[in-house]
Scaffold this active site. Structure first.
Site, PDB file in Angstrom:
ATOM      1  N   GLY A  14       0.815  -1.211   0.000  1.00 42.60           N
ATOM      2  CA  GLY A  14       0.000   0.000   0.000  1.00 42.60           C
ATOM      3  C   GLY A  14       0.843   1.252   0.000  1.00 42.60           C
ATOM      4  O   GLY A  14       0.540   2.222   0.702  1.00 42.60           O
ATOM      5  N   SER A 143      -3.128   0.941  14.351  1.00 43.55           N
ATOM      6  CA  SER A 143      -4.001   2.107  14.416  1.00 43.55           C
ATOM      7  C   SER A 143      -4.292   2.474  15.861  1.00 43.55           C
ATOM      8  O   SER A 143      -4.388   1.602  16.733  1.00 43.55           O
ATOM      9  CB  SER A 143      -5.325   1.817  13.700  1.00 43.55           C
ATOM     10  OG  SER A 143      -6.263   2.853  13.907  1.00 43.55           O
ATOM     11  N   ASN A 150     -13.273   4.495  17.717  1.00 38.05           N
ATOM     12  CA  ASN A 150     -14.476   5.281  17.511  1.00 38.05           C
ATOM     13  C   ASN A 150     -15.639   4.328  17.253  1.00 38.05           C
ATOM     14  O   ASN A 150     -15.436   3.214  16.755  1.00 38.05           O
ATOM     15  CB  ASN A 150     -14.321   6.203  16.298  1.00 38.05           C
ATOM     16  CG  ASN A 150     -13.263   7.263  16.513  1.00 38.05           C
ATOM     17  OD1 ASN A 150     -13.066   7.730  17.632  1.00 38.05           O
ATOM     18  ND2 ASN A 150     -12.574   7.638  15.450  1.00 38.05           N
ATOM     19  N   TYR A 156     -13.288  -2.461  11.892  1.00 40.21           N
ATOM     20  CA  TYR A 156     -11.916  -2.117  11.505  1.00 40.21           C
ATOM     21  C   TYR A 156     -10.972  -2.217  12.698  1.00 40.21           C
ATOM     22  O   TYR A 156      -9.894  -2.825  12.610  1.00 40.21           O
ATOM     23  CB  TYR A 156     -11.878  -0.702  10.927  1.00 40.21           C
ATOM     24  CG  TYR A 156     -10.478  -0.168  10.703  1.00 40.21           C
ATOM     25  CD1 TYR A 156      -9.735  -0.588   9.604  1.00 40.21           C
ATOM     26  CD2 TYR A 156      -9.902   0.750  11.584  1.00 40.21           C
ATOM     27  CE1 TYR A 156      -8.447  -0.108   9.400  1.00 40.21           C
ATOM     28  CE2 TYR A 156      -8.622   1.226  11.382  1.00 40.21           C
ATOM     29  CZ  TYR A 156      -7.901   0.802  10.286  1.00 40.21           C
ATOM     30  OH  TYR A 156      -6.617   1.274  10.086  1.00 40.21           O
ATOM     31  N   ALA A 157     -11.352  -1.636  13.818  1.00 39.43           N
ATOM     32  CA  ALA A 157     -10.505  -1.659  15.017  1.00 39.43           C
ATOM     33  C   ALA A 157     -10.242  -3.088  15.466  1.00 39.43           C
ATOM     34  O   ALA A 157      -9.128  -3.427  15.886  1.00 39.43           O
ATOM     35  CB  ALA A 157     -11.162  -0.860  16.137  1.00 39.43           C
ATOM     36  N   ALA A 158     -11.241  -3.941  15.354  1.00 41.42           N
ATOM     37  CA  ALA A 158     -11.075  -5.337  15.763  1.00 41.42           C
ATOM     38  C   ALA A 158     -10.071  -6.052  14.871  1.00 41.42           C
ATOM     39  O   ALA A 158      -9.242  -6.830  15.345  1.00 41.42           O
ATOM     40  CB  ALA A 158     -12.423  -6.050  15.735  1.00 41.42           C
ATOM     41  N   ILE A 189      -3.577  11.001  11.192  1.00 35.79           N
ATOM     42  CA  ILE A 189      -2.566  11.438  10.235  1.00 35.79           C
ATOM     43  C   ILE A 189      -3.273  12.028   9.019  1.00 35.79           C
ATOM     44  O   ILE A 189      -4.226  11.441   8.501  1.00 35.79           O
ATOM     45  CB  ILE A 189      -1.669  10.260   9.804  1.00 35.79           C
ATOM     46  CG1 ILE A 189      -1.070   9.561  11.032  1.00 35.79           C
ATOM     47  CG2 ILE A 189      -0.574  10.747   8.864  1.00 35.79           C
ATOM     48  CD1 ILE A 189      -0.137  10.410  11.855  1.00 35.79           C
TER      49      ILE A 189
END
Length: 250
Positions: A14, A143, A150, A156-158, A189
């Protein structure tokens, strides 16, 4: 270009833009051959061209990590070109903003596939070579959402927390004297991905209120940490979770 990483090859996933590109650039400036991976051919080629124009060693590697066979194909291509990486920066990810009650099957599948399954496949494709050669650097870009998610980052956080668990497992169990596994955890960022979100009315002010330093970070803020972890000075750092978030996790 001669430097502390001369003779090393760094594969950054990426890396066509944002944090990935900033890290790839910094490692190339330190003498590494930077492999710019992305699925966006135009952006990746442009990034590689810019690095080469600066006299840095760089090449493009195009692959879609959503495809199960991609990492093994990437490894075969790099081996054929004599560019087997001894530095792997796991930067590619999918981030879909959804609350717990609205998480879609498609978003769950995409985030799990790229953030978790592709991580395993990339490790299986490139870590054995590092162990065989006796040198390796694995860096996962985590992250701040892992520590303080949030509501909109429920899945996503998991996935990022699970990815970090994998890296820490390797850091503890590989027991190779010069193969390290670490995590960089960026906060807010200012990347292309975040600009759209921060552009929503009142959103930037809301984010800044959570950051003790009172300002947004830059992609370059993550690059120096990555360079340290890849260098001789960082060779005894293993299993670290380094926050680059201005204190946002606190």
């Amino acid at each position: 270009m001669a430097g502390p990483l001369s003779g090393h090859t760094a594969l950054v996933t990426g890396a066509a833009r944002g944090i990935g590109l900033a890290i790839a650039t910094r490692l190339a400036e330190a003498g590494a051959h930077a492999i710019i991976h992305d699925r966006d051919v135009v952006a990746a080629d442009a990034a590689t061209t810019d690095l080469r124009a600066k006299g840095l060693a760089a090449s493009t590697l195009i692959a879609d990590l959503a495809e199960a066979a991609a990492p093994s194909a990437m490894a075969a291509e790099l081996k054929a070109n004599g560019n087997e990486p001894d530095i792997l920066v796991l930067c590619a990810s999918v981030e879909t903003l959804e609350t717990w009650d609205a998480v879609s099957e498609a978003a769950m599948a995409a985030q799990t596939e790229i953030n978790l399954h592709a991580t395993v496949r990339l490790l299986q494709a490139f870590l054995p070579g590092m162990l065989m050669r006796g040198f390796g650097r694995i860096i996962a870009i985590g992250s701040v959402q892992e520590a303080r998610p949030n509501p909109t980052h429920f899945h996503y956080a998991a996935t990022k927390a699970a990815q970090s668990n994998m890296i820490l497992d390797l850091a503890r169990t590989l027991r190779a004297p010069d193969v390290t596994c670490n995590i960089i955890r960026p906060g807010a960022i200012l990347t292309d991905r975040n600009r759209a979100v921060l552009g929503q009315p009142g959103r930037e002010e809301q984010v800044l209120a959570r950051i003790p330093l009172g300002r947004l970070g830059r992609a370059d803020d993550c690059a120096g940490v990555a360079l340290l972890l890849c260098s001789r000075e960082g060779s005894y750092i293993n299993g670290a979770e380094i926050a680059v978030d201005g204190g946002m996790r606190l």
